[in-house]
Design an enzyme around this catalytic site. Structure first.
Site, PDB file in Angstrom:
ATOM      1  CE  LYS B  76      14.923   1.748 -21.224  1.00 18.14           C
ATOM      2  NZ  LYS B  76      16.339   1.319 -21.093  1.00 18.14           N
ATOM      3  CB  SER B 151      17.068   1.591 -17.321  1.00 19.03           C
ATOM      4  OG  SER B 151      17.504   1.377 -18.652  1.00 19.03           O
ATOM      5  CB  SER B 175      19.479  -0.916 -19.369  1.00 18.51           C
ATOM      6  OG  SER B 175      19.895  -0.101 -18.308  1.00 18.51           O
TER       7      SER B 175
END
Lengths: 486, 484, 95
Positions: B76, B151, B175
């Site tokens: 990420k 997210s 997330s």
């Protein structure tokens, strides 16, 4: 109306650790810009603080020395505000739960009176960086080497009533942090600086007036000047029928006045909250007791010991223990003599102190070391030199001409104690001083004593100061007495 | 070979039936082929990846390989990767080359894994749809008109589309778990403190936790073993020892006590989701688990509490983006305040600004007690409810999300409805517990996720339950049609 | 509590966020809605409940006092917007 000033100080002391409070970057003054600012100090994305154990130990030391309560659980909080030299947009500090609270310290005032000043709290925090406004036309340059330097902020109660008291308190705290070896106390480098909170109120009133805060004062003299300026300013404001505003000021030592800070920080809302990166600091009794056991001798204890062990007066002991460096100098010097404590004390308080003042240097870098002074005092004690010659020798040592023995030897300053030689000088002087002898003879007995001084001076001059003054006095007195009767 | 799980690939690599270079090439080709449509990557690093793959092949050849040696992973874009762009999907950090590696990245590098690139996400991890990215929205591989969740949407999307066998993510309020659920993959949020936060760009420090997104629970166990452990650079890192997560995967779940909180099965839960969870529970019961009703009465408050605490922390965490030392700086600032205000105003997107403003507000003078302090108090109540429940049961099972993936754009203009979709995940972060989301079915071709919550440092237990479930089902093996 | 133009501007200033005039109305609405959500907390009695700042309530770990960082100025300043003589440059300001 009679006005009473009310003063409290917030003193910021940089702690003498090897590394910073929340990072492993070096904590050292004077490095090239931004060479001692690591990812944590710069507030780089993802960087996290980890607390330096040494800062806790130092804070606890300080707390114990001012008889304060040590919090078993203290919490770092974030003080949020934007400033170019504050890298994260917040300062990590302690807010609701500081490590040290409710302490006290005794200060001695100029008139000899003793006063106790309360210490509300002492908390740990990180210093910010520095903004350089001069070197970059149209810009300000930011150096973050200082960011993350450990500070202990010592907040006093508003217990002081005059600028002089505030200075005495500040000096006392300065001495204490040096005694505890938690700070170098270097005021030029900003290791020790203070904010002064000042308000006034009519004498007899118990409610506090509106206070102003004068920021970042870094000398004892400026603290006194800034507070006095502020007291007079506030009295003038109130007597003119106006109100004192709560505001943040800066002291301008050149103009000797305070002025409001231009930044909009004053009305700031710091939005303190517990720093989620730093769980609470928890310490136990054992930790505190270990530190207590390692505390050095504190000024108060040292003062008593100097009185007891060296037979010094209270005044001398207070003087000598006011700073650890002076006390260490004294003890080192005495140890190198046969117990000439009183003589050493006198020399430190007179000749040495004058020389230090003149050259504006600290005792730990004095050009006459404790050992050198002891060497000189030994020669006074064994009558090799008189006090007067000793001052001359001291001056030569200060100029770097060598040890007392070297100088006495080289310049032939050894005191003359041979009675025959002195008697010869005495006779010569009497023979050369007909007029003065006549005056002496005609003087009433109670005035004769004074006139002896002239003859002593002449004899000393003849011997270039080397004759033992005591012997000169005895011989002259005896001879003049006889002549006087004639 | 892209369809294999991490464990299977590891096996093939060790047996030298495939090489890491071949595997990395395959993944990179697929990533380049599909990224235009999915937008799940912000950066790809083909050259460095191939070089690391060659090195991994040497290690394997020399018999010095671990289970992750030569395995491609994607990070990420919230984890700092030294020498590589780390943007947090924000214009603010569009030009930011991280000068150091996050601990998680470092650990995965040390374990021999090969970083392919960085995944897209909601800006600064603030969002539940991966639509707030400066680089545009990520799409759901099961239906490109829908969101992948957020997210960590890019990570879940990449694993779901089989562009990489494993990804890292971060979970502040769901997330990792929510995008895993919406993309039909497995996502694990470890206990707070299990995985170091050093170098993981902070959103809300007391809630953020890194974790893996993979096809299976077994793969998550392999990844977690490499990612977790005490870190002296993170004062909130846990000193507790790291369990051998793979050793207990095959334990039978006979006698397992599963807590079922009635509050999580309210009317807002879509019927097909309820049905899929019920079916999964039935299977677990058949395998010997028992189901016990528990109470978590304040669940409904977890959303407001979460938005106060997360926003407050983020408002402070994001103050360091001021245009002075790194990141975006506005053009021609006329004075220092202009530099601050415009760099931040132009560098942050709308959702980030909204949260900073809410966080600033709840911490400001006069409001702290009513909002921030109150939220911290209810946070304790919520945590205590979980702790009490976990005295009666081994794990708690809930849906991961109230619905399947929603259409792109459906909630962007209504932040509150977006926030409410996090109802089943945020309380786990407030309490600091570990939880895993695994696929348990489909509705109209869209995956449904089930959340298994464990006790503190009970990752081995929830991985065991998830793995046992995956032994008797094949939802986790389904691949979206266009990416098979 | 609802946000109006002034409160939005005050908060934006405190947070140092430049907000253009056209978007103020949007912030007024969004922030008001979010605050309404947050105010659901009010119905809970939290008297005598200690706030929980950290889920695990652990003590902080401490670092020994040792210098572990070297000078990395060049690396760190490569990513800076404006540098002169090793200093970060900002528009001149007065303290």
């Amino acid at each position: 109306m009679q006005w009473e000033p009310v003063i409290g100080l917030e003193i910021h002391v940089q702690l003498a650790t090897k590394s910073k409070i929340f990072s492993g970057a070096a904590n050292r003054f004077g490095a090239a810009a931004n060479t001692q600012a690591c990812a944590v100090d710069l507030g780089l994305p993802g960087a996290l603080p980890v607390t330096n154990e040494a800062v806790l130990r130092m804070a606890v030391k300080f707390g114990l020395a001012v008889d304060a309560t040590i919090a078993k659980r203290s919490v770092f909080a974030r003080k949020n505000y934007f400033y170019p030299d504050l890298p994260k947009g917040y300062q990590i500090s302690q807010y609701e739960l500081p490590i040290v609270h409710d302490g006290r310290i005794r200060i001695e005032l100029r008139d000899g009176a003793v006063k106790e000043v309360g210490i509300t709290r002492a908390h740990l925090e990180e210093d910010a960086g520095k903004s350089m406004h001069e070197d970059f036309p149209g810009f300000t340059g930011i150096d973050l080497n200082r960011a993350g330097t450990p500070l202990i902020e010592i907040v006093s109660e508003p217990d002081m009533r005059a600028a002089g008291e505030a200075v005495a308190y500040m000096k006392k705290i300065h001495s204490l942090v040096r005694y505890l070896e938690i700070s170098d106390g270097n005021m030029q480098e900003g290791s020790f600086r203070c904010d002064a909170n000042v308000s006034i109120r009519p004498k007899g009133e118990t409610k506090l007036g509106t206070r102003t805060e004068t920021k970042n004062i870094n000398s004892f003299r400026f603290v006194e000047q800034a507070i006095n300026y502020e007291i007079h300013r506030q009295i003038a404001v109130v007597e003119a029928g106006n109100e004192v505003f709560q505001e943040t000021l800066l002291f301008d030592p050149v103009k000797n006045e305070t002025r409001p800070m231009r930044s909009k920080e004053e009305a700031n809302d710091y939005r303190y909250f517990p720093d989620p990166d730093l769980p609470p600091v928890v310490i136990d009794n054992a930790y505190i007791e270990t530190i207590r056991a390692q505390l050095p001798e504190l000024p108060e204890q040292k003062r008593r010991r100097f009185m007891d062990d060296f037979g010094l007066s209270e005044y001398d002991s207070s003087y000598l223990t006011a700073s650890k460096d002076t006390a260490d100098y004294f003890e080192t010097a005495v140890a190198a003599t046969k117990g000439e404590a009183k003589l050493i004390a006198n020399w430190i308080m007179s000749e040495l102190s004058a020389a230090l003042n003149r050259d504006n240097i600290d005792i730990n870098v004095a050009r006459v070391t404790a050992e050198m002074l002891a060497g000189l005092v030994n020669r006074i004690a064994d009558n090799t030199v008189s006090n007067k010659i000793a001052r001359q020798v001291f001056g030569a040592m200060w100029r770097g001409e060598g040890s007392a023995d070297d100088i006495i030897e080289k310049q032939g300053l050894k005191q003359v104690t041979d009675t025959g030689e002195i008697e010869k000088s005495v006779d010569e002087v009497i023979a050369e001083s007909g007029a003065q002898l006549e005056q002496y003879r005609n003087a009433p007995p109670e005035k004769q004593g004074k006139l002896v001084g002239y003859f002593v001076g002449q004899v000393m001059k003849k011997s270039r100061g080397k004759a033992n003054p005591k012997q000169v006095n005895q011989l002259l007195s005896a001879k003049l007495k006889n002549l006087g009767r004639g | 070979m892209h369809e294999f799980t991490l464990a299977e690939l590891s096996h093939l690599l060790q047996k030298r039936e495939i090489s890491s270079v071949e595997l990395v090439e395959t993944c990179l080709e697929r990533a380049e082929q599909f990224n235009d449509g999915l937008n799940c990557f912000i950066s790809l690093f083909p050259e460095p990846a191939l070089e690391r793959a060659r090195h991994a092949d040497e290690l394997i050849g020399g018999g010095k390989a671990g289970p992750l040696t030569g395995i491609p992973v994607v990070h990420k874009d919230i984890f700092c990767t030294g020498g590589f762009k780390t943007s947090c999907a924000s214009k603010m950090l569009d030009n930011f080359i991280a000068p150091y590696d996050a601990t998680v990245v470092d650990k995965l590098n040390m374990a021999g894994s090969v970083m392919l690139g960085k995944t897209n996400m909601d800006e600064f991890a603030m969002g539940s749809s991966s639509e707030t990215s400066f680089y545009g929205p990520v799409r759901n591989p099961w239906d490109a008109s829908r969101v992948p969740g957020g997210s960590s949407g890019g990570s879940a999307c990449a694993v779901s589309a089989r562009l990489a066998p494993a990804a890292t993510g971060t979970d502040t309020g769901g997330s990792i778990r929510q995008p895993a659920a919406l993309c039909g993959v497995t996502g694990l949020k470890p206990t707070y403190g299990r995985v170091s936060r050093y170098g993981m760009i902070a959103f809300a420090s007391s809630l953020d936790q890194g974790g893996p997104i993979t096809q299976t629970a077994e793969d998550a166990a392999l990844m977690l073993a490499a990612m977790s452990g005490f870190d002296e650079n993170d004062a909130t890192s846990a000193e507790a020892g790291v369990d051998n997560y793979t050793a207990t995967l095959n334990k039978e779940i006979k006698g397992l006590k599963i807590g079922l909180p009635a509050e999580y099965f309210s009317e807002q839960l879509e019927r097909p989701v309820t049905d899929a969870i019920t079916a999964a529970l039935n299977l677990l019961e058949e395998a010997g688990a028992s189901i016990i009703e528990i109470e978590l009465p304040n669940t409904e408050l977890s959303i407001p509490v979460y938005y106060v605490i997360a926003s407050a922390e983020c408002s402070s965490n994001l103050s360091r983006y001021d245009g002075v030392r790194f990141g975006y700086r506005c053009d021609n600032p006329k004075d220092i305040d202009d530099l601050f205000c415009r760099s931040r105003g132009e560098g942050f997107g709308d959702e980030v600004k909204r949260r900073i403003m809410i966080g600033t507000y709840v911490l400001s003078a006069g409001y702290y007690d009513a909002y921030y302090l109150k939220a911290q108090q209810i946070r304790r109540m919520l945590r205590d409810e979980f702790s009490n429940a976990l005295k009666q049961v081994d794990v708690i099972i809930t849906p991961t999300t109230p619905s399947t993936a929603f259409p792109l754009g459906a909630r962007v203009d209504d932040p509150v409805s977006m926030y409410l979709s996090d109802i089943y995940t945020v309380s786990v972060n407030l309490a600091g517990l570990p939880a895993i989301s695994i696929p348990v079915g489909f509705n109209d071709g869209l995956p449904i996720g089930m959340q298994v919550i464990g006790d503190y440092f009970g990752e081995a237990r929830i991985l065991n339950v998830a793995h046992q479930y995956q032994q008797i089902t094949d939802w986790h093996k389904r691949v979206p049609r266009d990416y098979q | 509590m609802s946000f109006n133009k002034t409160t939005v501007q005050d908060i934006a200033w405190l947070a140092r966020l430049a907000i253009d005039d056209q978007s103020i109305a949007g912030y007024e609405k969004d922030l008001t809605d979010i605050l309404a959500l947050v105010e659901r907390m009010k119905k809970v009695n939290t008297a005598d409940i200690q706030p929980l700042a950290h889920p695990l309530e652990i003590d902080t770990q401490l670092r020994p006092d040792a210098v572990t960082e070297e000078n990395q100025r060049d690396d760190f300043q490569k990513i800076a917007p404006a540098i002169t003589d090793g200093h970060y440059l900002v528009p001149k300001f007065v303290e």
